[in-house]
Design a protein around this motif. Structure first.
Motif, PDB file in Angstrom:
ATOM      1  N   ASP A  36       0.828  -1.204   0.000  1.00 38.15           N
ATOM      2  CA  ASP A  36       0.000   0.000   0.000  1.00 38.15           C
ATOM      3  C   ASP A  36       0.864   1.256   0.000  1.00 38.15           C
ATOM      4  O   ASP A  36       0.571   2.230  -0.688  1.00 38.15           O
ATOM      5  CB  ASP A  36      -0.908   0.006   1.233  1.00 38.15           C
ATOM      6  CG  ASP A  36      -2.098  -0.929   1.038  1.00 38.15           C
ATOM      7  OD1 ASP A  36      -2.378  -1.290  -0.124  1.00 38.15           O
ATOM      8  OD2 ASP A  36      -2.718  -1.305   2.045  1.00 38.15           O
ATOM      9  N   MET A  37       1.957   1.215   0.779  1.00 41.07           N
ATOM     10  CA  MET A  37       2.797   2.411   0.832  1.00 41.07           C
ATOM     11  C   MET A  37       3.470   2.665  -0.519  1.00 41.07           C
ATOM     12  O   MET A  37       3.630   3.812  -0.920  1.00 41.07           O
ATOM     13  CB  MET A  37       3.823   2.289   1.970  1.00 41.07           C
ATOM     14  CG  MET A  37       4.551   3.592   2.293  1.00 41.07           C
ATOM     15  SD  MET A  37       3.495   5.061   2.551  1.00 41.07           S
ATOM     16  CE  MET A  37       2.958   4.859   4.244  1.00 41.07           C
ATOM     17  N   ASP A  38       3.818   1.574  -1.224  1.00 44.01           N
ATOM     18  CA  ASP A  38       4.359   1.761  -2.577  1.00 44.01           C
ATOM     19  C   ASP A  38       3.366   2.535  -3.438  1.00 44.01           C
ATOM     20  O   ASP A  38       3.728   3.443  -4.179  1.00 44.01           O
ATOM     21  CB  ASP A  38       4.623   0.409  -3.268  1.00 44.01           C
ATOM     22  CG  ASP A  38       5.793  -0.338  -2.658  1.00 44.01           C
ATOM     23  OD1 ASP A  38       6.620   0.299  -1.992  1.00 44.01           O
ATOM     24  OD2 ASP A  38       5.863  -1.570  -2.863  1.00 44.01           O
ATOM     25  N   LEU A  39       2.094   2.147  -3.333  1.00 47.08           N
ATOM     26  CA  LEU A  39       1.068   2.812  -4.139  1.00 47.08           C
ATOM     27  C   LEU A  39       0.906   4.266  -3.726  1.00 47.08           C
ATOM     28  O   LEU A  39       0.812   5.167  -4.561  1.00 47.08           O
ATOM     29  CB  LEU A  39      -0.263   2.077  -4.001  1.00 47.08           C
ATOM     30  CG  LEU A  39      -0.371   0.776  -4.800  1.00 47.08           C
ATOM     31  CD1 LEU A  39      -1.536  -0.069  -4.305  1.00 47.08           C
ATOM     32  CD2 LEU A  39      -0.549   1.092  -6.285  1.00 47.08           C
ATOM     33  N   VAL A  40       0.890   4.477  -2.424  1.00 47.99           N
ATOM     34  CA  VAL A  40       0.707   5.831  -1.913  1.00 47.99           C
ATOM     35  C   VAL A  40       1.849   6.740  -2.378  1.00 47.99           C
ATOM     36  O   VAL A  40       1.647   7.907  -2.682  1.00 47.99           O
ATOM     37  CB  VAL A  40       0.607   5.780  -0.369  1.00 47.99           C
ATOM     38  CG1 VAL A  40       0.835   7.141   0.242  1.00 47.99           C
ATOM     39  CG2 VAL A  40      -0.757   5.228   0.036  1.00 47.99           C
ATOM     40  N   LEU A  41       3.036   6.168  -2.452  1.00 49.80           N
ATOM     41  CA  LEU A  41       4.192   6.964  -2.866  1.00 49.80           C
ATOM     42  C   LEU A  41       4.403   6.948  -4.382  1.00 49.80           C
ATOM     43  O   LEU A  41       5.398   7.449  -4.881  1.00 49.80           O
ATOM     44  CB  LEU A  41       5.460   6.474  -2.160  1.00 49.80           C
ATOM     45  CG  LEU A  41       5.478   6.734  -0.657  1.00 49.80           C
ATOM     46  CD1 LEU A  41       6.732   6.160  -0.027  1.00 49.80           C
ATOM     47  CD2 LEU A  41       5.375   8.227  -0.355  1.00 49.80           C
ATOM     48  N   HIS A  42       3.475   6.368  -5.086  1.00 46.06           N
ATOM     49  CA  HIS A  42       3.533   6.434  -6.548  1.00 46.06           C
ATOM     50  C   HIS A  42       2.869   7.749  -6.950  1.00 46.06           C
ATOM     51  O   HIS A  42       1.664   7.812  -7.167  1.00 46.06           O
ATOM     52  CB  HIS A  42       2.801   5.225  -7.127  1.00 46.06           C
ATOM     53  CG  HIS A  42       3.056   5.011  -8.592  1.00 46.06           C
ATOM     54  ND1 HIS A  42       4.295   4.711  -9.084  1.00 46.06           N
ATOM     55  CD2 HIS A  42       2.232   5.046  -9.660  1.00 46.06           C
ATOM     56  CE1 HIS A  42       4.225   4.570 -10.400  1.00 46.06           C
ATOM     57  NE2 HIS A  42       2.982   4.773 -10.773  1.00 46.06           N
ATOM     58  N   ALA A 173      -5.532   2.371  -1.523  1.00 47.83           N
ATOM     59  CA  ALA A 173      -4.371   2.329  -0.621  1.00 47.83           C
ATOM     60  C   ALA A 173      -4.373   3.530   0.322  1.00 47.83           C
ATOM     61  O   ALA A 173      -4.021   3.416   1.492  1.00 47.83           O
ATOM     62  CB  ALA A 173      -3.071   2.285  -1.427  1.00 47.83           C
ATOM     63  N   LEU A 174      -4.829   4.678  -0.204  1.00 41.90           N
ATOM     64  CA  LEU A 174      -4.857   5.886   0.632  1.00 41.90           C
ATOM     65  C   LEU A 174      -5.762   5.703   1.850  1.00 41.90           C
ATOM     66  O   LEU A 174      -5.563   6.348   2.873  1.00 41.90           O
ATOM     67  CB  LEU A 174      -5.332   7.094  -0.190  1.00 41.90           C
ATOM     68  CG  LEU A 174      -4.326   7.685  -1.188  1.00 41.90           C
ATOM     69  CD1 LEU A 174      -5.001   8.694  -2.108  1.00 41.90           C
ATOM     70  CD2 LEU A 174      -3.163   8.353  -0.461  1.00 41.90           C
ATOM     71  N   THR A 175      -6.755   4.860   1.730  1.00 39.59           N
ATOM     72  CA  THR A 175      -7.652   4.656   2.872  1.00 39.59           C
ATOM     73  C   THR A 175      -7.075   3.657   3.870  1.00 39.59           C
ATOM     74  O   THR A 175      -7.596   3.511   4.960  1.00 39.59           O
ATOM     75  CB  THR A 175      -9.023   4.098   2.418  1.00 39.59           C
ATOM     76  OG1 THR A 175      -8.808   2.776   1.885  1.00 39.59           O
ATOM     77  CG2 THR A 175      -9.662   4.981   1.368  1.00 39.59           C
ATOM     78  N   ARG A 176      -6.049   2.937   3.497  1.00 40.32           N
ATOM     79  CA  ARG A 176      -5.587   1.839   4.351  1.00 40.32           C
ATOM     80  C   ARG A 176      -4.270   2.097   5.056  1.00 40.32           C
ATOM     81  O   ARG A 176      -3.988   1.470   6.069  1.00 40.32           O
ATOM     82  CB  ARG A 176      -5.391   0.572   3.498  1.00 40.32           C
ATOM     83  CG  ARG A 176      -6.673  -0.059   3.025  1.00 40.32           C
ATOM     84  CD  ARG A 176      -6.396  -1.396   2.376  1.00 40.32           C
ATOM     85  NE  ARG A 176      -5.539  -1.280   1.221  1.00 40.32           N
ATOM     86  CZ  ARG A 176      -5.930  -1.550  -0.027  1.00 40.32           C
ATOM     87  NH1 ARG A 176      -7.165  -1.952  -0.265  1.00 40.32           N
ATOM     88  NH2 ARG A 176      -5.100  -1.427  -1.022  1.00 40.32           N
ATOM     89  N   VAL A 177      -3.415   2.987   4.505  1.00 38.76           N
ATOM     90  CA  VAL A 177      -2.070   3.050   5.086  1.00 38.76           C
ATOM     91  C   VAL A 177      -2.057   3.713   6.451  1.00 38.76           C
ATOM     92  O   VAL A 177      -2.971   4.438   6.835  1.00 38.76           O
ATOM     93  CB  VAL A 177      -1.064   3.817   4.184  1.00 38.76           C
ATOM     94  CG1 VAL A 177      -0.741   3.024   2.963  1.00 38.76           C
ATOM     95  CG2 VAL A 177      -1.565   5.200   3.876  1.00 38.76           C
TER      96      VAL A 177
END
Ligand code: ADP
Ligand code: MG
Length: 745
Positions: A36-42, A173-177
Motif C-alpha cells: 500500500d505504501m508503494d502505491l501511496v508513494l507512486h 491504498a490511501l484509505t488503508r495506510v
C-alpha cells in the motif's frame, strides 16, 4: 504491510481488476508497486485540469493550450483520406468542433452516436474544416454531470496498467495506510523549509488530489511545499541509509593490513618511474584504509592513462606484506592478461607468486591455479569473472581489486567480496589483533532483494570459522562527478587521480566526414612509416553482433588491400582468447602496425607506442565510450591523434558528443557533459546504484535539500536518544522497505 493481491479484487467496479486480480497485482509489481505504501508513494508525473469546461468558442481563443469542452455529437464518420480515421463533430451553443482519431476501435464508433454528450480534453487547433482536436481524451457524460473538483493526476504507468487502474488502486491504498508521520511536528518545526502544514499525510493527499485552485506551476515544477516534503523525505532516507551502511561496514571484521614492508618498498624501488603527486595521495588514502580493522570500500577514479594499475599493485603489495592474498579482477581477458603480464613482471622478480585464472584456461591449468589459490601459495591472483566461480576458494583473501568496476554487475562484485576466508584461519601474527568480528551485524535492516543470494553482511559460521570481509578497491576510468558519486553510490569512499603522468602530449582530436576516408588512410600510412602504431576501431552495431563482426572483417580486408606494405591485424570479441592474445602480443611487440578492432579494445588496453586512433562511425558511440577509446592513444610521449569518422548529417546530440570530444580530453568535463546529455539514470546504469531510490528529488536542482537532509541525518544518528532511533527506523521503513540493501554494494 498487507499483500496487494487480495485487495485488488475489492473495487468491484473495475472490470479489469475483477477479471484478473492476480495479474493486476503482478503488473503493478512490475512497476515496483507491491505494498500500500508503494502505491501511496507512486506520485503523479503530471496533472490534467478537468475541473473546467470552456465553450468551444472560448476554447478556440486559447491558441493550442490544452482545455476541456463539452458538446453533443452531430456527426460521426469514418474517412479514408488521407488515411483511415474516425471523424466526430460535436457542437455546443457557441460553435462546433471536429475530433479526429487515427487509431480507433469499433466500440468507439458506437459511443459517438448522434445526440450523445461528450466531454473532450485536448489542444484545440484550427484546421481546414475549422476548430479541431486530434486524439482528444474524452468521456461520454450525461447533461449536468458534475465536474471533478481536483486536478486529475497522471501517473507513471506500465504495460497493462491503465491510469484508471492506478487511480483506483491508489485511492484504495490511501484509505488503508498508516499515516503516522515519521517526522514529528516538533522536528519539522526545526526545518527551515518546512511549512507548518507540510505533514506527510497532507502532502501526499494533496499531490494525489490537488485542489483546482492550486498553484499549478509550482505543482508541475515540483517546487510546491508538498513536493518539497516528498523530496526531503526521500533524500533523508537516502542519507540515513548511507550513513547506516557506513556504520555497519565499520562494525564488520576485516583483516588489518598494516605492513608496508619488503615487497612494497622493493616494488617502489624497481619501478621505472616515480609516482605522480596524485598517485601518492591516493596511495596514502588507500594505505590508511587498509590499516583499519574494518573493510575498505573505496572507488579509485582516474582518467584513462592516469596510472591506476600501479596504485592497485601497491595496494596488493601491502596486503601481501601483511600476510594476506590479494585478487585483481578485470572485465575482459585482454585486460586481465595485460595486468597479469605487467604486474607479474614487476612482482615475480621480487619472489611473489602470481596466479592467473580465466575461463579460457584448460581444465588442468584451472585446477592447478585453484590449488595455488586455495593453499595460499599464490599471493596475488589476477583474472576475469572466473575468479568468482564457486570452485575458487581463497586461503586468506585480504584485498579485492576490481578494475573497470562499472563493467561488473552488483552481484559479481558481491560474490568476490564474499570470498573472504571462511575457514576461521585469521590468526596469523600479523593480523589477529586487528580482526574484529561481530556476528550480530547480520541482523542489520530488512531482507535482501530476491536476486541476492545472501546478505553481504552475514558472517557464516560454517565449521566454526568466521567470514572476514576483504578490503575492496574498485577502479574506474569513467569519472563520476563527485556529488553523484556521493549520493548515488552507497557507502563508498572516493579517491581521485587528477593528474596524468608527466611527458604525455595532449591528443589532438578531429571529426572527419567519412567520405574523406582516403585522406585518413593516407595519414595512417604516414604514421606507420614513422614507426608509430595505429588503432582502427570499427563501428558499433548494437542490433547485431554478426553484422558487427562482418563489418570488422570487411574493414580489415579493405585496409589490408589499401595498405599492402603494412602489417594489419584484426581483433574482435568473437575470437578465441588465445587468438586475441596472439594478436595483442604482436601489436605490443610492434609486429603489427595497424590494428583493426571492435570495441574489445575499449577497456584498459595499454600500448604506449600507439599514437593514432581512427574511430569509424563515431556518431554511433556514446561519449564515455569515445573517451575510453581515445584513451588507448596518448600513452607514450609521441603526439597523438584521434580521428573520428562520421556519417553525416549529424543529429543534435551526436554533434554535441563529437564537439565535446574535440574540445576537451578532460574525463571529468566529458562525464559532466555525458550526464547532461543522457541524464543520471542511464549514466550510471540502474543496476549499479541506489539511484532507484531517488524518484522525486533531482540532484542538480535540489542540491540545497540534499544538504539539509544530510544535516538532519547527521543530527538524528548522533543523538543517542530512543526517540531519534525510532524516527530513523520509522523513516527508513517507510521510504526504503526492502530497497535498502541495494545500497550496500
Ligand atoms: P589507467 O589509469 O588508465 O589504468 P595505466 O595504469 O594503464 O592507466 O597507466 C598508463 C600508463 O602510464 C602505463 O604504461 C603505466 O606504466 C604508466 N604510468 C603509470 N604511472 C606513471 C608515472 N607516475 N610516471 C610515468 N608513467 C606512469
Ligand atoms: Mg586501467
Amino acid at each position: 504491510m498487507p499483500a496487494l493481491n487480495q485487495k485488488t479484487a475489492k473495487p468491484a467496479a473495475q472490470p479489469a481488476a475483477r477479471n484478473a486480480p492476480a495479474s493486476l497485482a503482478s503488473r503493478l509489481a512490475k512497476l515496483g508497486l507491491r505494498t500500500d505504501m508503494d502505491l501511496v508513494l507512486h506520485l503523479p508525473m503530471r496533472y490534467e485540469d478537468e475541473t473546467q469546461v470552456l465553450s468551444i468558442r472560448d476554447a478556440s481563443l486559447r491558441g493550442g493550450q490544452p482545455c476541456q469542452v463539452e458538446g453533443v455529437v452531430t456527426a460521426c464518420d469514418i474517412q479514408y483520406r488521407p488515411r483511415r480515421q474516425l471523424v466526430v463533430t460535436i457542437a455546443d451553443d457557441s460553435g462546433q468542433l471536429v475530433m479526429r482519431f487515427l487509431n480507433f476501435y469499433g466500440s468507439q464508433v458506437k459511443q459517438f452516436e448522434t445526440g450523445n454528450r461528450v466531454r473532450a480534453r485536448g489542444e484545440l487547433r484550427h484546421g481546414f474544416f475549422g476548430a479541431e482536436m486530434v486524439h482528444p481524451g474524452y468521456k461520454i457524460v450525461l447533461e449536468g454531470a458534475p465536474l471533478p473538483t481536483a486536478l486529475t493526476p497522471v501517473y507513471p504507468a506500465g504495460e497493462g496498467v491503465s491510469q484508471a487502474m492506478l487511480r483506483n488502486a491508489i485511492a484504495a491504498a490511501l484509505t488503508r495506510v498508516d499515516w503516522n508521520d515519521s517526522l514529528p511536528p516538533a522536528l519539522l518545526a526545526t526545518l527551515e523549509w518546512a511549512e507548518p502544514a507540510a505533514s506527510f499525510e497532507a502532502a501526499v493527499r494533496l499531490l494525489h488530489n490537488p485542489p483546482s485552485d492550486i498553484d499549478e506551476h509550482a505543482l508541475i515544477e515540483r517546487s510546491h511545499p508538498a513536493w518539497v516534503r516528498m523530496k526531503f523525505d526521500e533524500l533523508l532516507a537516502q542519507q540515513l541509509s548511507l550513513k547506516r551502511a557506513q556504520a555497519a561496514r565499520r562494525s564488520q571484521g576485516a583483516a588489518a593490513l598494516p605492513v608496508i614492508g619488503e615487497l612494497s618498498n622493493a616494488f617502489l624501488m624497481t619501478l621505472p618511474f616515480t609516482l605522480t603527486g596524485a598517485q601518492q595521495r591516493v596511495l596514502s588514502e588507500i594505505r590508511n584504509d587498509l590499516r583499519a580493522g574494518f573493510p575498505m570500500q573505496r572507488l579509485l577514479q582516474g582518467d584513462v592513462g592516469s596510472g591506476k594499475t600501479v596504485v592497485a599493485a601497491l595496494a596488493a603489495a601491502q596486503a601481501i606484506d601483511s600476510g594476506f592474498q590479494a585478487a585483481l579482477m578485470a572485465p575482459t581477458e585482454i585486460l586481465a592478461d595485460q595486468h597479469f603480464r605487467k604486474i607479474a613482471a614487476w612482482m615475480e622478480p621480487l619472489g611473489i607468486k602470481v596466479a592467473w585464472l580465466t575461463g579460457s584456461l584448460k581444465k588442468k591449468e584451472k585446477l592447478a591455479a585453484q590449488a595455488l589459490i586455495e593453499s595460499g601459495e599464490a599471493q596475488l591472483v589476477i583474472g576475469t569473472h572466473a575468479l568468482i566461480q564457486d570452485a575458487v576458494q581463497f586461503a586468506k583473501l585480504g584485498l579485492v581489486i576490481v578494475d573497470e568496476q562499472h563493467r561488473f554487475g552488483v552481484g559479481q562484485r558481491l560474490t568476490l567480496r564474499n570470498k573472504g576466508s571462511t575457514n576461521g584461519d585469521v590468526s596469523t601474527p600479523t593480523c589477529s589483533a586487528h580482526v574484529r568480528l561481530q556476528a550480530d551485524t547480520a541482523t542489520q535492516a530488512g531482507g535482501m532483494p530476491p536476486e541476492f543470494p545472501a546478505s553481504p553482511l552475514t558472517l557464516p559460521l560454517q565449521g566454526g570459522g568466521y567470514h572476514v570481509v576483504p578490503h575492496q578497491l574498485m577502479m574506474s576510468a569513467t569519472p563520476i562527478p563527485r556529488t553523484l558519486a556521493m549520493t548515488y553510490y552507497a557507502d563508498l569512499e572516493v579517491s581521485v587521480i587528477d593528474e596524468l603522468p608527466p611527458g604525455r602530449s595532449p591528443i589532438v582530436t578531429r571529426a572527419i566526414d567519412q567520405n574523406r576516408r582516403d585522406e585518413v588512410i593516407e595519414r595512417v600510412h604516414a604514421a606507420a612509416l614513422e614507426g608509430r602504431q595505429v588503432y582502427w576501431v570499427c563501428p558499433l552495431i548494437e542490433e547485431s553482433e554478426a553484422l558487427q563482426l562482418q563489418t570488422a572483417t570487411d574493414t580489415h580486408a579493405m585496409l589490408v588491400q589499401a595498405l599492402p606494405d603494412l602489417a594489419v591485424g584484426l581483433v574482435h570479441g568473437r575470437m578465441k582468447p588465445a587468438e586475441k592474445q596472439a594478436v595483442m602480443d604482436a601489436f605490443t611487440r610492434n609486429e603489427i602496425q595497424l590494428l583493426v578492432a571492435t570495441t574489445v579494445i575499449e577497456v584498459g588496453v595499454d600500448v604506449p607506442n600507439a599514437s593514432l586512433m581512427v574511430i569509424e562511425h563515431a556518431e554511433r558511440f556514446g561519449l564515455s565510450q569515445l573517451h575510453q577509446l581515445r584513451g588507448r592513444v596518448g600513452r607514450g610521449s609521441a603526439a597523438s591523434v584521434c580521428l573520428m569518422l562520421y556519417l553525416g548529417p549529424l543529429g543534435g546530440t551526436a554533434k554535441q558528443r563529437l564537439l565535446t570530444m574535440r574540445e576537451t580530453t578532460d574525463g571529468f568535463a566529458i562525464a559532466r557533459k555525458d550526464l547532461e546529455l543522457r541524464g543520471p539514470g542511464e549514466f550510471l546504469g540502474a543496476r549499479q546504484s541506489g539511484q532507484a531510490m531517488l524518484r522525486f528529488a533531482d540532484l542538480e536542482t535540489d542540491q540545497w535539500l540534499v544538504e539539509q537532509a544530510r544535516d538532519l541525518a547527521q543530527r538524528l544518528l548522533h543523538d543517542a536518544s530512543a526517540a531519534s532511533a525510532a524516527i530513523v527506523s520509522a523513516h527508513l521503513a517507510r521510504w526504503l522497505g526492502l530497497r535498502e540493501d541495494f545500497l550496500r554494494v
